[in-house]
Design an enzyme around this catalytic site. Structure first.
Site, PDB file in Angstrom:
ATOM      1  N   ASN B  42       0.873  -1.153  -0.105  1.00 36.25           N
ATOM      2  CA  ASN B  42      -0.091  -0.058   0.044  1.00 36.25           C
ATOM      3  C   ASN B  42       1.100   1.337   0.063  1.00 36.25           C
ATOM      4  OD1 ASN B  42      -0.858  -2.292   1.800  1.00 36.25           O
ATOM      5  ND2 ASN B  42      -2.967  -0.848   2.035  1.00 36.25           N
ATOM      6  N   CYS B  43       1.629   1.467   0.916  1.00 37.05           N
ATOM      7  CA  CYS B  43       2.528   2.619   1.257  1.00 37.05           C
ATOM      8  C   CYS B  43       3.623   2.972   0.157  1.00 37.05           C
ATOM      9  CB  CYS B  43       3.071   2.281   2.522  1.00 37.05           C
ATOM     10  SG  CYS B  43       2.067   2.072   3.893  1.00 37.05           S
ATOM     11  N   PRO B 276     -18.657 -11.164  19.977  1.00 34.76           N
ATOM     12  CA  PRO B 276     -17.548 -11.621  20.333  1.00 34.76           C
ATOM     13  C   PRO B 276     -16.777 -12.774  19.313  1.00 34.76           C
ATOM     14  CG  PRO B 276     -19.326 -12.290  21.846  1.00 34.76           C
ATOM     15  CD  PRO B 276     -19.892 -11.394  20.819  1.00 34.76           C
ATOM     16  N   ASN B 277     -17.616 -13.186  18.525  1.00 34.78           N
ATOM     17  CA  ASN B 277     -17.019 -14.009  17.536  1.00 34.78           C
ATOM     18  C   ASN B 277     -16.628 -13.417  16.170  1.00 34.78           C
ATOM     19  OD1 ASN B 277     -17.865 -16.843  18.858  1.00 34.78           O
ATOM     20  ND2 ASN B 277     -19.668 -16.360  18.410  1.00 34.78           N
ATOM     21  N   ILE B 278     -16.989 -11.961  16.270  1.00 35.95           N
ATOM     22  CA  ILE B 278     -16.528 -11.130  15.123  1.00 35.95           C
ATOM     23  C   ILE B 278     -15.473 -10.312  15.231  1.00 35.95           C
ATOM     24  CG2 ILE B 278     -17.121  -9.773  13.249  1.00 35.95           C
ATOM     25  CD1 ILE B 278     -19.878 -11.039  13.300  1.00 35.95           C
TER      26      ILE B 278
END
Lengths: 548, 548
Positions: B42-43, B276-278
């Site tokens: 990206n950079c 919490p699963n994500i």
């Protein structure tokens, strides 16, 4: 108001004088300097000889006149303090140019006498003509004049410490063929052998003849011939003697002040000698090692300057103390930067302190951005606590930054587990999203988490004794050189070729720099093998032993 | 064993996948990427356009094939996740090339969707032809092809953030005349105005036309003409729109996950969303400011990578947390390096946090050694506790090192009083015995000890209202430029000329960089005057306002 007398007008002494004046206009401050010059650029002297610094005036950071005026100081150069009379709080001073002597009173005395080159009584040394040591501006003038006028073809530098190596480089830059003789098996004692090996190779590539594990037995023919312990004989045009320095503590000793190790002046944490009215700072004093607390002798510019400031503060009544010396040091060696902070393996072994080591070979900045340079970065730490004991780095770019960051982490009490959390500045020209220091922290954390490694100096014995070593590089890489006895299974084929590995013994893994080896180690461990990675990979191994 | 699904294969997502595999061979890991490429540089994209990076392959850090094989991953590119079904723990996936849709189950989901360029509904934007944004490799290819083929003479960059400035530089390097339009009064928002002023001057010297405090009102003539808020009209051949990015949080929002500020995805310290699963990581999430704890949005590579590692560790059951973002950032701007860590004055004012500021102008290394470059280093801190709030630096060499050291000091909990104690690596090619960071610490400590300063933006008003300003530089220096209304008394004459100063009002002092001014301030204070030093001296003042 107090009268403060300072002995020695370079580095720490000059810093103390300036700080004292900033603290108060009322102190009477007398600074004695035996030589002509105060506050000169000690660390720049080799580069003036090498004509990297071309203007001699630049070496003279402050003049007697300028500094006297600005800081309202009574600076007396060419004035040697020959005795301290603690009973009547005076010093005896000899005017060097006239021999005249007088006494000067003090309320507080600061000793900043520095350290002088060691000149051992080697047979023939008295009659050696072109033999030089380097401490101050007149020494520098003598060496430079000799090179300018005599145009020596060959020089011998005796001693592979920082000054010896810098002198070897600067003489080489002048076109002189240089032989460097060092009694140990490596140059630059603050770094460990495998890191020095990189420096050895680089110095040889730049034409320096390195003679390690050898010493001078005698000088012959007025110093034109050097006979070594090994029996070898070297004919030369000039000699730089740089085997080390010793503290200038005779004055303190004669005054009955307590001495420390290696003839240093002993001081407390406020930099007071055994006489609380007498302070001592700089290259002449004993300091505590910052990490392990042992007494040591670290003649470097940073501690001298820091101590100069602190001694002034303490005399002024501010409750400060010197926290010990980490020993951060750096040198340019031709195109390389060599830097270190904290304690090395040699020291830790002497202290009998258990430690772990990791070596990585990160790029100085994003590899896809031009001119990225690979460095070797070594981190030494405690496996139980993650405490950072030291770091060493060698490379062409970005080495100073990483050692400074680790030196700062040590002072901040950060562990290797916290190094990955350092949010360092990243853009492609400057670093990678995982900076080398982050990476070193990750690799060290892996060790704390149970990843096992073997070191460059262990692997040959392991293989010789039947150890199974897998090289997980590509066949193309292996063809360019590999460790004897290794078996090549490329990382990306490893999962399918596990059946080729013996299941009844540990599997040793190597790759180029250690990263793929780590991945392979994890795959093997997850598949029930006992696996150990060669730290630093074939890269480190071949840097030490040469390509196989 | 858990099935982990990752949405987004760049930066954080790719890091998480690789780390998960290193942690266990048993996880089923599926990584979706909407575009063709995973884990690209990206950079580095602006530098490929600028032909600093010439090999396009270098932008592709990992390929789908290579990474799949090495880390045993199920990587599906051209695959857009269009919905999350939290009730049945599946995601809907659209094959971008065919339009086909399917559902994929997960045990744990990691969202790493990134941030996208903001494209505001400016009149005429739909019909602007040569208008580009820069986020990924296809964007880069389009811009580079346009420059290569159309050879534009002129480009307008809209937005003076890091990407805008980097694009301006890289287009200029291609021979394009660049106008940069920025609504604020400065480029590079993470630094403060006076530091940006140095950048403005440098950009202008390199031919960039800067139009600050102006914005785009409309595009005309298919984007060949830009009408500004000021009424000015610019004709151009191409436009880079770089006014900022916004988190890609629509997917999370549609799934009913809690959002944070500026449309970010809200996460806890373990990087878990409100489900919490994500988990969510990278440019799309809300983070805590490391120093002051407020919620913020910091789309940078370092946090994304760090979070990628931590999310994998947490999923694996390791008790880790993300400690917040310091906001360390850096950019090359032609010959300058611009770097920052922690919070700036603008932020602290918004937070209503009291702070002190010091500016120094140290050399990158010993001034007597060749190629030393003067930098401007700013330190922001709390006067009561010495806590470091932030630092900014601009210069041609050694800037990255000093900001990294200060970022490390912040993470180590060091105060400004401890910065002088940092034992940094010194040899003449690398630093000074008092490193710039040590110096900044000394100057800040002086403030804590009661030295009073005034800032560059205060002094004109002070003088206009009858304040007495003494310039303690030499007459020669003053002749080259001085602050209007100042009276010249060289430092070395000050003690003898105190009678020339009014005793019934404070004395303001200036010099070149602040050091002699500090000495003068001390002399004045010791002689009964109320004295205040102009922080950063005439150097900083003239960098902002131009030479007088």
């Amino acid at each position: 108001m107090k009268k403060i007398v300072i002995v020695g007008g370079v580095a720490g002494g000059a810093t103390a004088a300036a700080r004292l004046r900033r603290l108060s206009e009322k102190y009477e401050i007398v600074m004695f300097e035996r030589g002509e010059y105060i506050s000169f650029a000690n660390c720049g002297l080799p580069y003036y000889i090498g004509e990297v610094i071309t203007d001699r005036k630049k070496l003279l950071v402050q003049t007697v006149e300028g500094m006297s005026k600005r800081f309202k100081l009574d600076i007396r150069n060419f004035s040697e303090v020959t005795a301290i009379h603690r009973d009547r709080k005076t010093v005896s001073v000899k005017r060097v140019l006239t021999g005249e002597e007088y006494e000067e009173t003090y309320d507080v005395l600061i000793l900043s006498p520095g350290a002088k080159p060691i000149v051992p009584p080697i047979p023939g040394i008295e009659t050696a003509e072109a033999l030089f040591t380097l401490r101050n501006v007149p020494d520098t003038d003598k060496i430079k004049a000799y090179v300018d006028e005599q145009q020596p073809k060959h020089a011998v530098v005796i001693g592979g410490g920082f000054i010896g190596v810098e002198m070897a480089e600067n003489l080489a830059e002048r076109g002189v063929n240089v032989t460097l003789i060092e009694r140990a098996n490596q140059v630059m004692p603050p770094i460990d052998y495998e890191m020095a090996a990189i420096v050895h190779t680089h110095m040889k590539e730049h034409g320096i003849q390195l003679m390690l594990e050898d010493g001078v037995e005698s000088f012959e023919n007025n110093g034109r011939r050097i006979v070594l312990t090994s029996g070898q004989v070297i004919d030369t045009d000039m000699i730089i003697l740089a085997i080390g320095v010793q503290p200038e503590s005779q004055l303190a000793k004669d005054a009955g002040l307590e001495l420390g190790i290696r003839g240093t002046i002993k001081v407390n944490e406020h930099l007071q000698t055994s006489d609380p009215n007498i302070y001592a700072i700089g290259d002449a004093i004993e300091v505590k090692n910052y990490i392990h607390g042992f007494e040591t002798f670290v003649p470097l510019a940073w501690p001298a300057n820091r101590q100069g400031r602190l001694v002034a503060d303490h005399i002024h009544g501010i409750d400060v103390k010197y926290n010990g010396t980490l020993g951060t040091a750096i040198a340019k060696v031709f195109d390389l930067t060599v830097a270190v902070t904290g304690n090395n393996e040699k020291t830790l072994k002497q202290l009998d302190v258990p430690y772990e080591v990791v070596h990585i070979h990160p790029m100085s900045h994003a590899s896809y951005y031009p001119n990225a340079q690979q460095m070797t970065l070594k981190l030494i730490f405690d496996k139980q606590t993650g405490k950072i004991y030291g770091a060493q780095a060698v490379g062409k770019d970005g080495v100073d930054k990483r050692i400074d960051v680790i030196a700062t982490a040590i002072k901040g009490g950060l562990t290797v587990r916290e190094l990955p959390d350092l949010e360092l500045a990243y853009a492609p020209p400057f670093s990678s999203a995982k900076d080398p220091v982050n990476m070193a922290g990750y690799v060290a954390s892996n060790i704390m988490d149970g990843v096992e490694t073997v070191q460059w100096h262990e692997i040959d014995d392991i293989v010789a004794n039947g150890g199974f070593l897998v090289d997980v590089r590509t066949p193309l890489e292996v063809a360019r050189g590999a460790i004897d006895g290794s078996v090549n299974i490329p990382l990306d084929e490893l999962r399918e070729r596990l059946h080729e590995l013996p299941s009844d013994q540990p599997i040793y893994v190597t790759c180029q720099v250690g990263l793929r080896g780590y991945l392979a180690t994890r795959i093997l461990q997850e598949n029930g093998f006992a696996a150990k990675n060669l730290d630093g990979g074939y890269k480190l191994y071949s840097l030490v032993f040469g390509a196989k």
